[in-house]
Design a protein around this motif. Structure first.
Motif, mmCIF file in Angstrom:
data_model
loop_
_atom_site.group_PDB
_atom_site.id
_atom_site.type_symbol
_atom_site.label_atom_id
_atom_site.label_comp_id
_atom_site.label_asym_id
_atom_site.label_seq_id
_atom_site.Cartn_x
_atom_site.Cartn_y
_atom_site.Cartn_z
ATOM 1 N N CYS A 69 0.855 -1.188 0.000
ATOM 2 C CA CYS A 69 0.000 0.000 0.000
ATOM 3 C C CYS A 69 0.890 1.237 0.000
ATOM 4 O O CYS A 69 1.376 1.664 1.053
ATOM 5 C CB CYS A 69 -0.928 -0.003 1.206
ATOM 6 N N PHE A 70 1.119 1.798 -1.165
ATOM 7 C CA PHE A 70 1.979 2.971 -1.300
ATOM 8 C C PHE A 70 1.218 4.249 -0.908
ATOM 9 O O PHE A 70 0.094 4.215 -0.432
ATOM 10 C CB PHE A 70 2.480 3.074 -2.737
ATOM 11 N N SER A 71 1.867 5.374 -1.180
ATOM 12 C CA SER A 71 1.363 6.674 -0.726
ATOM 13 C C SER A 71 0.018 7.040 -1.334
ATOM 14 O O SER A 71 -0.371 6.543 -2.388
ATOM 15 C CB SER A 71 2.384 7.756 -1.052
ATOM 16 N N GLY A 72 -0.666 7.961 -0.657
ATOM 17 C CA GLY A 72 -1.970 8.431 -1.106
ATOM 18 C C GLY A 72 -2.474 9.543 -0.217
ATOM 19 O O GLY A 72 -1.694 10.296 0.363
ATOM 20 N N CYS A 73 -3.794 9.642 -0.081
ATOM 21 C CA CYS A 73 -4.389 10.775 0.611
ATOM 22 C C CYS A 73 -5.668 10.365 1.310
ATOM 23 O O CYS A 73 -6.116 9.220 1.205
ATOM 24 C CB CYS A 73 -4.667 11.902 -0.371
ATOM 25 N N ALA A 74 -6.290 11.313 2.017
ATOM 26 C CA ALA A 74 -7.573 11.106 2.685
ATOM 27 C C ALA A 74 -8.533 12.207 2.282
ATOM 28 O O ALA A 74 -8.143 13.370 2.135
ATOM 29 C CB ALA A 74 -7.391 11.089 4.197
ATOM 30 N N VAL A 75 -9.797 11.835 2.114
ATOM 31 C CA VAL A 75 -10.848 12.787 1.754
ATOM 32 C C VAL A 75 -12.092 12.451 2.574
ATOM 33 O O VAL A 75 -12.452 11.274 2.694
ATOM 34 C CB VAL A 75 -11.188 12.704 0.253
ATOM 35 N N VAL A 76 -12.752 13.465 3.118
ATOM 36 C CA VAL A 76 -14.011 13.271 3.826
ATOM 37 C C VAL A 76 -15.165 13.624 2.888
ATOM 38 O O VAL A 76 -15.222 14.725 2.334
ATOM 39 C CB VAL A 76 -14.085 14.145 5.093
ATOM 40 N N LYS A 77 -16.073 12.663 2.715
ATOM 41 C CA LYS A 77 -17.261 12.875 1.871
ATOM 42 C C LYS A 77 -18.455 12.226 2.552
ATOM 43 O O LYS A 77 -18.423 11.036 2.868
ATOM 44 C CB LYS A 77 -17.047 12.264 0.488
ATOM 45 N N ASP A 78 -19.493 13.016 2.817
ATOM 46 C CA ASP A 78 -20.724 12.514 3.442
ATOM 47 C C ASP A 78 -20.419 11.780 4.747
ATOM 48 O O ASP A 78 -20.954 10.689 5.005
ATOM 49 C CB ASP A 78 -21.472 11.590 2.478
ATOM 50 N N ASP A 79 -19.542 12.371 5.573
ATOM 51 C CA ASP A 79 -19.172 11.820 6.888
ATOM 52 C C ASP A 79 -18.469 10.474 6.796
ATOM 53 O O ASP A 79 -18.414 9.725 7.778
ATOM 54 C CB ASP A 79 -20.401 11.704 7.807
ATOM 55 N N VAL A 80 -17.951 10.156 5.649
ATOM 56 C CA VAL A 80 -17.155 8.941 5.455
ATOM 57 C C VAL A 80 -15.730 9.359 5.112
ATOM 58 O O VAL A 80 -15.520 10.276 4.311
ATOM 59 C CB VAL A 80 -17.737 8.055 4.343
ATOM 60 N N LEU A 81 -14.764 8.681 5.728
ATOM 61 C CA LEU A 81 -13.360 8.966 5.449
ATOM 62 C C LEU A 81 -12.862 7.999 4.370
ATOM 63 O O LEU A 81 -12.877 6.782 4.562
ATOM 64 C CB LEU A 81 -12.526 8.818 6.721
#
Length: 365
Positions: free
Chosen positions: A79-91
């Motif tokens: 599992c290489f690099s990436g990011c996080a996004v919050v959408k509709d109270d889901v991470l």
């Protein structure tokens, strides 16, 4: 053996490098990071996880992502690099999955509590790199802007580093928009890109491989929906022990930057079973046409005006670190110097972050 760092996150055991998935979610700051939990060296990548309420003191949580699927089974990948996004109270965690069969692809995992993650059944969500790119196809970073989710991905081809642009409405289905930015002068692969609205323009950030200093490049310019144009270049982070930073916007509207802090040539003490740390979080700002990175308000009480390792003479600054093979100097007008010294690291901020020196000064013996 040096003490553990007091004001920077480092893992209980194992290796860490790139920060991933920086986000404010359900009342806490979350920092995910590249992690090999079994030894203080590079290995098959997992996503480690830590949380904080003040951006200075961190609590390590259980590993968020294990390389447990067929599309991420490479022993030198995972599992290489990436990011996080919050959408509709889901991470959502959006990351590069690496397998021997499929190579580098982009995948998604989701969580409602920010601790337990389920991988999307439709992974990988981007399974093939475009013709303009190559098998080096990694480090997705997503920003919501202009009514859609935009993803930048690191790549390169024929010695020309490239940052690819994708667009989505739901984080699961992505359309390729083209090459946002490219240039052979920056290297063959432009790693760990980040792209977001900033001040009255847009800021693109990426890391240049094999650069001892100024490895992080910032391009500040206009965005026409497909490409970054009319840009100026900035390198406030001089290094040399600084790489792969990522930003996020917190609930106060601050654009906060955290990088990987470590000397990759460090000879670890035989009793040390952990390696690597995250830098002190800094807020980005633009002042008098210069990009600045200065510690967040919560960390400013840790700064001092001088340190025995920092020499300032006649508008020149030098760091005295024996484990660095070359001197690094800054020659320009110096109006202020602030130092954050920890047990084995030092970060020096010149002119409120106009220039930043980052050293892992402790050499284990």
């Amino acid at each position: 053996m040096a003490e553990r760092l007091k004001y920077h996150f480092e893992p209980r055991t194992g290796w860490i490098n790139d920060p991933n998935g920086l986000v404010f979610f359900q009342g806490k700051y979350h920092a995910f990071f590249q992690h090999y939990p079994f030894a203080p060296r590079w290995g098959q990548m997992h996503w480690g996880h830590a949380v904080s309420e003040d951006l200075v003191h961190w609590e390590e949580l259980p590993i968020a992502l294990y390389p447990d699927r067929e599309y991420e089974d490479s022993k030198q990948g995972g599992c290489f690099s990436g990011c996080a996004v919050v959408k509709d109270d889901v991470l959502y965690l959006i990351y590069t999955s690496v397998s021997d069969r499929h190579g580098q692809t982009q995948s998604v995992a989701m969580s409602r509590d920010g601790v337990r993650f389920d991988k999307y059944d439709g992974n990988p969500v981007i399974g093939l790199f475009p013709a303009e790119a190559s098998a080096d196809f990694r480090d997705p970073k997503v920003t919501y802007m202009n009514g859609a989710y935009y993803m930048v991905v690191a790549s390169g081809k024929d010695g020309i580093g490239k940052i690819l642009l994708y667009k989505s409405q739901n984080l699961l289905e992505w359309d390729y928009e083209g090459v946002l930015f490219e240039g052979a002068q920056f290297g063959g692969i432009l790693e760990c890109p980040d792209f977001f609205p900033f001040e009255d323009k847009y800021l693109l950030m990426f890391s240049q491989m094999n650069c001892d200093t100024r490895s992080t490049m910032f391009a500040y310019g206009d965005f026409d929906g497909k490409k970054l144009t009319n840009y100026s270049l900035h390198t406030p982070h001089i290094g040399p022990h600084y790489y792969a930073p990522q930003t996020f916007q917190d609930h106060r509207g601050r654009r906060i930057l955290i990088g990987w802090l470590f000397n990759k040539d460090e000879k670890l003490n035989g009793g040390t079973d952990y390696a690597g740390a995250l830098t002190i979080p800094c807020e980005l700002s633009m002042k008098d046409g210069k990009l600045r990175a200065y510690p967040v308000e919560e960390a400013q009480g840790l700064l001092s005006g001088s340190d025995e390792l920092v020499v300032v003479e006649d508008d020149k600054i030098r760091i005295k670190a024996d484990n660095v093979a070359f001197p690094v100097e800054y020659s320009s007008r110096i109006d202020s110097v602030r130092v954050l010294r920890d047990t084995k690291t030092i970060e020096v901020f010149v002119n409120e972050g106009e220039a930043v020196f980052t050293y892992w000064y402790y050499a284990g013996k």
